[in-house]
Scaffold this motif. Structure first.
Motif, PDB file in Angstrom:
ATOM      1  N   ARG A 172       0.866  -1.182   0.000  1.00  0.00           N
ATOM      2  CA  ARG A 172       0.000   0.000   0.000  1.00  0.00           C
ATOM      3  C   ARG A 172       0.897   1.225   0.000  1.00  0.00           C
ATOM      4  N   LEU A 173       0.531   2.220  -0.785  1.00  0.00           N
ATOM      5  CA  LEU A 173       1.307   3.455  -0.824  1.00  0.00           C
ATOM      6  C   LEU A 173       0.401   4.625  -0.502  1.00  0.00           C
ATOM      7  N   SER A 174       0.960   5.620   0.192  1.00  0.00           N
ATOM      8  CA  SER A 174       0.164   6.807   0.516  1.00  0.00           C
ATOM      9  C   SER A 174       0.485   7.891  -0.492  1.00  0.00           C
ATOM     10  N   THR A 175      -0.545   8.360  -1.149  1.00  0.00           N
ATOM     11  CA  THR A 175      -0.360   9.522  -2.016  1.00  0.00           C
ATOM     12  C   THR A 175      -0.865  10.737  -1.212  1.00  0.00           C
ATOM     13  N   GLU A 176      -0.832  11.914  -1.803  1.00  0.00           N
ATOM     14  CA  GLU A 176      -1.259  13.113  -1.066  1.00  0.00           C
ATOM     15  C   GLU A 176      -2.711  13.014  -0.629  1.00  0.00           C
ATOM     16  N   GLU A 195      -4.688   6.549   0.463  1.00  0.00           N
ATOM     17  CA  GLU A 195      -3.813   5.382   0.454  1.00  0.00           C
ATOM     18  C   GLU A 195      -4.265   4.467  -0.689  1.00  0.00           C
ATOM     19  N   VAL A 196      -3.313   4.007  -1.496  1.00  0.00           N
ATOM     20  CA  VAL A 196      -3.694   3.117  -2.604  1.00  0.00           C
ATOM     21  C   VAL A 196      -3.057   1.739  -2.412  1.00  0.00           C
ATOM     22  N   THR A 197      -3.847   0.726  -2.736  1.00  0.00           N
ATOM     23  CA  THR A 197      -3.319  -0.640  -2.670  1.00  0.00           C
ATOM     24  C   THR A 197      -2.814  -1.005  -4.049  1.00  0.00           C
ATOM     25  N   ILE A 198      -1.526  -1.268  -4.139  1.00  0.00           N
ATOM     26  CA  ILE A 198      -0.924  -1.569  -5.442  1.00  0.00           C
ATOM     27  C   ILE A 198      -0.856  -3.080  -5.645  1.00  0.00           C
ATOM     28  N   LEU A 199      -0.493  -3.807  -4.567  1.00  0.00           N
ATOM     29  CA  LEU A 199      -0.442  -5.271  -4.633  1.00  0.00           C
ATOM     30  C   LEU A 199      -1.213  -5.824  -3.451  1.00  0.00           C
ATOM     31  N   GLY A 240      -0.482  -8.842 -17.837  1.00  0.00           N
ATOM     32  CA  GLY A 240      -1.656  -8.181 -17.274  1.00  0.00           C
ATOM     33  C   GLY A 240      -1.772  -6.781 -17.830  1.00  0.00           C
ATOM     34  N   PRO A 241      -2.928  -6.149 -17.647  1.00  0.00           N
ATOM     35  CA  PRO A 241      -3.142  -4.814 -18.214  1.00  0.00           C
ATOM     36  C   PRO A 241      -2.163  -3.778 -17.653  1.00  0.00           C
ATOM     37  N   ASN A 242      -2.043  -2.657 -18.346  1.00  0.00           N
ATOM     38  CA  ASN A 242      -1.212  -1.549 -17.852  1.00  0.00           C
ATOM     39  C   ASN A 242      -1.711  -1.139 -16.482  1.00  0.00           C
ATOM     40  N   GLY A 243      -0.790  -0.879 -15.589  1.00  0.00           N
ATOM     41  CA  GLY A 243      -1.159  -0.412 -14.250  1.00  0.00           C
ATOM     42  C   GLY A 243      -1.615  -1.515 -13.315  1.00  0.00           C
ATOM     43  N   SER A 244      -1.456  -2.775 -13.715  1.00  0.00           N
ATOM     44  CA  SER A 244      -1.958  -3.864 -12.860  1.00  0.00           C
ATOM     45  C   SER A 244      -0.987  -4.226 -11.738  1.00  0.00           C
ATOM     46  N   GLY A 245       0.255  -3.729 -11.812  1.00  0.00           N
ATOM     47  CA  GLY A 245       1.200  -3.971 -10.712  1.00  0.00           C
ATOM     48  C   GLY A 245       2.399  -4.831 -11.077  1.00  0.00           C
ATOM     49  N   LYS A 246       2.626  -5.068 -12.362  1.00  0.00           N
ATOM     50  CA  LYS A 246       3.709  -5.956 -12.787  1.00  0.00           C
ATOM     51  C   LYS A 246       5.092  -5.399 -12.407  1.00  0.00           C
ATOM     52  N   SER A 247       5.330  -4.141 -12.772  1.00  0.00           N
ATOM     53  CA  SER A 247       6.650  -3.560 -12.469  1.00  0.00           C
ATOM     54  C   SER A 247       6.836  -3.418 -10.960  1.00  0.00           C
ATOM     55  N   THR A 248       5.744  -3.130 -10.254  1.00  0.00           N
ATOM     56  CA  THR A 248       5.831  -3.015  -8.789  1.00  0.00           C
ATOM     57  C   THR A 248       6.216  -4.367  -8.197  1.00  0.00           C
ATOM     58  N   LEU A 249       5.615  -5.422  -8.715  1.00  0.00           N
ATOM     59  CA  LEU A 249       5.952  -6.767  -8.243  1.00  0.00           C
ATOM     60  C   LEU A 249       7.427  -7.065  -8.522  1.00  0.00           C
ATOM     61  N   ALA A 250       7.905  -6.656  -9.699  1.00  0.00           N
ATOM     62  CA  ALA A 250       9.329  -6.845 -10.026  1.00  0.00           C
ATOM     63  C   ALA A 250      10.195  -6.086  -9.024  1.00  0.00           C
ATOM     64  N   ARG A 251       9.771  -4.881  -8.651  1.00  0.00           N
ATOM     65  CA  ARG A 251      10.561  -4.086  -7.699  1.00  0.00           C
ATOM     66  C   ARG A 251      10.583  -4.742  -6.318  1.00  0.00           C
ATOM     67  N   VAL A 252       9.472  -5.387  -5.946  1.00  0.00           N
ATOM     68  CA  VAL A 252       9.440  -6.111  -4.660  1.00  0.00           C
ATOM     69  C   VAL A 252      10.389  -7.313  -4.735  1.00  0.00           C
ATOM     70  N   PHE A 277      15.221  -3.045 -16.213  1.00  0.00           N
ATOM     71  CA  PHE A 277      14.112  -2.120 -15.941  1.00  0.00           C
ATOM     72  C   PHE A 277      13.243  -1.890 -17.180  1.00  0.00           C
ATOM     73  N   GLN A 278      11.966  -1.564 -16.903  1.00  0.00           N
ATOM     74  CA  GLN A 278      11.073  -1.208 -18.011  1.00  0.00           C
ATOM     75  C   GLN A 278      11.611   0.054 -18.705  1.00  0.00           C
ATOM     76  N   HIS A 279      12.058   1.021 -17.894  1.00  0.00           N
ATOM     77  CA  HIS A 279      12.621   2.255 -18.451  1.00  0.00           C
ATOM     78  C   HIS A 279      14.071   2.367 -17.969  1.00  0.00           C
TER      79      HIS A 279
HETATM   80  N1  LIG Z   1       4.983   5.424  -6.084  1.00  0.00           N
HETATM   81  C1  LIG Z   1       3.703   5.270  -6.465  1.00  0.00           C
HETATM   82  N2  LIG Z   1       2.730   6.036  -5.914  1.00  0.00           N
HETATM   83  C2  LIG Z   1       1.430   5.871  -6.269  1.00  0.00           C
HETATM   84  N3  LIG Z   1       1.020   4.973  -7.178  1.00  0.00           N
HETATM   85  C3  LIG Z   1       1.948   4.192  -7.749  1.00  0.00           C
HETATM   86  C4  LIG Z   1       3.325   4.282  -7.430  1.00  0.00           C
HETATM   87  N4  LIG Z   1       4.001   3.355  -8.160  1.00  0.00           N
HETATM   88  C5  LIG Z   1       3.083   2.728  -8.909  1.00  0.00           C
HETATM   89  N5  LIG Z   1       1.860   3.232  -8.666  1.00  0.00           N
HETATM   90  C6  LIG Z   1       0.603   2.779  -9.289  1.00  0.00           C
HETATM   91  O1  LIG Z   1       0.542   1.385  -9.096  1.00  0.00           O
HETATM   92  C7  LIG Z   1      -0.096   0.784 -10.200  1.00  0.00           C
HETATM   93  C8  LIG Z   1       0.769  -0.315 -10.749  1.00  0.00           C
HETATM   94  O2  LIG Z   1       1.899   0.249 -11.383  1.00  0.00           O
HETATM   95  P1  LIG Z   1       2.943  -0.647 -12.181  1.00  0.00           P
HETATM   96  O3  LIG Z   1       3.434  -1.711 -11.277  1.00  0.00           O
HETATM   97  O4  LIG Z   1       3.954   0.264 -12.785  1.00  0.00           O
HETATM   98  O5  LIG Z   1       2.005  -1.291 -13.299  1.00  0.00           O
HETATM   99  P2  LIG Z   1       2.365  -2.138 -14.597  1.00  0.00           P
HETATM  100  O6  LIG Z   1       3.843  -2.377 -14.598  1.00  0.00           O
HETATM  101  O7  LIG Z   1       1.565  -3.389 -14.481  1.00  0.00           O
HETATM  102  O8  LIG Z   1       1.908  -1.320 -15.774  1.00  0.00           O
HETATM  103  C9  LIG Z   1      -0.392   1.888 -11.202  1.00  0.00           C
HETATM  104  O9  LIG Z   1      -1.732   2.283 -11.053  1.00  0.00           O
HETATM  105  C10 LIG Z   1       0.553   2.984 -10.781  1.00  0.00           C
HETATM  106  O10 LIG Z   1       0.034   4.244 -11.118  1.00  0.00           O
END
Ligand SMILES: Nc1ncnc2c1ncn2[C@@H]1O[C@H](COP(=O)(O)OP(=O)(O)O)[C@@H](O)[C@H]1O
Ligand SMILES: [Mg+2]
Length: 248
Positions: free
Chosen positions: A10-14, A17-21, A38-50, A86-88
Motif C-alpha cells: 500500500r502506498l500513501s499519495t497526497e 492510500e492506494v493498494t498496489i499489490l 496483465g493490463p497496464n497499471g496492474s502492478g507488474k513492475s511493482t511486483l518486479a521491484r518487490v 528495468f522497463q525504463h
Molecule cells: N509510487 C507510487 N505512488 C502511487 N502509485 C503508484 C506508485 N508506483 C506505482 N503506482 C501505481 O501502481 C499501479 C501499478 O503500477 P505498475 O506496477 O507500474 O504497473 P504495470 O507495470 O503493471 O503497468 C499503477 O496504477 C501505478 O500508477
C-alpha cells in the motif's frame, strides 16, 4: 525456489492510500521461465521491484532458497544473483556503454563485444557511445539487456524487454533470453507479447494488484486470450453500470 508469501503493498499519495499489490502468493522454481502479464497499471513492475528489493512490501515475505530476504535491499539481492532489466532503463551521465558492461561483466559473456553482439548491436559502433539521450529508447533497452546477460544472474527479471525494439531485434532477443536460460536459473519476463507468452513454462496473469490466473502456459494462454477480448474492467463503471462497451 523464490517465493512471495501473502505480499501486499500500500502506498500513501497526497490524497489517499492506494493498494498496489494485494495478497500475492507465488512460487518460482529453478529451471523454469515465467511470463508475468496483465493490463497496464496492474502492478507488474511493482511486483518486479518487490522481487528485486527496490520496494519493500507492506505485508508478506519474500523467501529465496529457504531464507527470508524481505528486508534485503537491491545491492544485497544483486550480490545474491538477482538481476533486473528495468522497463525504463536509466541513462548514466558521464558513462559509456563499455563502462556499464565492464561493471556488469561476470561469466555471462566472454567479452563486452559478445554481450553486444548477442543482442544484435555492433560493438565497434556502440562501445564508446555515451549513455545519454543520443541513444534511442530501443537501443537503451538492448544495452540494458546486454548488461543483464553479462551479469549472468540466477534470478532474472526482464521488464517488457520488447518495448521499443524492432521486429528483427525482437526475434534475436527472444532467442538469446531463451538460450541463456538453464536449469540453475529463474527467468521472469514481464510481457504482453504472444511470442514470449508462448515460449515460457508458466504464465501468471495479474489484474488490479491481484493474481488472477497462474499455471502452465498451454492451459493459461487460451483463457488469457479470451479475457483480453473483453474491454470491460471490473473497476470501470459509470453511474454504477459497467461503462466500457463489451461485445461478449
Ligand atoms: N509510487 C507510487 N505512488 C502511487 N502509485 C503508484 C506508485 N508506483 C506505482 N503506482 C501505481 O501502481 C499501479 C501499478 O503500477 P505498475 O506496477 O507500474 O504497473 P504495470 O507495470 O503493471 O503497468 C499503477 O496504477 C501505478 O500508477
Ligand atoms: Mg510496468
Amino acid at each position: 525456489m523464490l517465493s512471495l508469501k501473502n505480499v501486499s503493498l500500500r502506498l500513501s499519495t497526497e490524497e489517499r492510500e492506494v493498494t498496489i499489490l494485494s495478497g500475492i502468493d507465488l512460487n518460482f522454481e529453478r529451471g523454469k521461465m515465467y511470463a508475468l502479464t496483465g493490463p497496464n497499471g496492474s502492478g507488474k513492475s511493482t511486483l518486479a521491484r518487490v522481487i528485486m528489493g527496490i520496494q519493500s512490501p507492506s505485508e508478506g515475505k519474500v523467501i529465496f532458497e529457504g531464507n527470508d530476504i524481505t528486508s534485503m535491499g537491491l545491492t544485497e539481492r544483486a550480490q545474491m544473483g538477482f538481476g533486473y532489466a528495468f522497463q525504463h532503463p536509466a541513462r548514466f551521465k558521464g558513462m559509456r556503454v563499455l563502462d556499464l558492461l565492464e561493471i556488469a561483466m561476470r561469466q555471462g559473456c566472454d567479452t563486452e563485444c559478445t554481450c553486444l553482439r548477442n543482442i544484435g548491436l555492433c560493438p565497434e559502433e556502440y562501445l564508446e557511445r555515451p549513455l545519454d539521450s543520443s541513444l534511442s529508447g530501443g537501443e537503451m533497452k538492448r544495452i540494458e539487456i546486454a548488461t543483464i546477460l553479462a551479469q549472468d544472474p540466477r534470478v532474472r527479471v526482464f521488464d517488457e524487454p520488447e518495448a521499443g525494439i524492432d521486429l528483427w531485434s525482437f526475434e534475436r532477443l527472444i532467442s538469446v533470453i531463451g538460450t541463456s536460460h538453464d536449469q540453475g536459473r529463474i527467468t521472469i519476463i514481464i510481457s504482453h507479447q504472444e511470442k514470449i507468452l508462448k515460449m515460457v513454462d508458466e504464465i501468471i496473469l495479474i489484474e488490479s494488484g491481484k493474481i488472477k490466473m497462474q499455471g502452465d502456459r498451454d492451459s493459461i494462454w487460451g483463457q488469457i486470450y479470451e479475457s483480453a477480448r473483453c474491454a470491460c474492467r471490473e473497476n470501470c463503471k459509470k453511474e454504477g453500470e459497467n461503462y466500457a462497451e463489451c461485445t461478449r
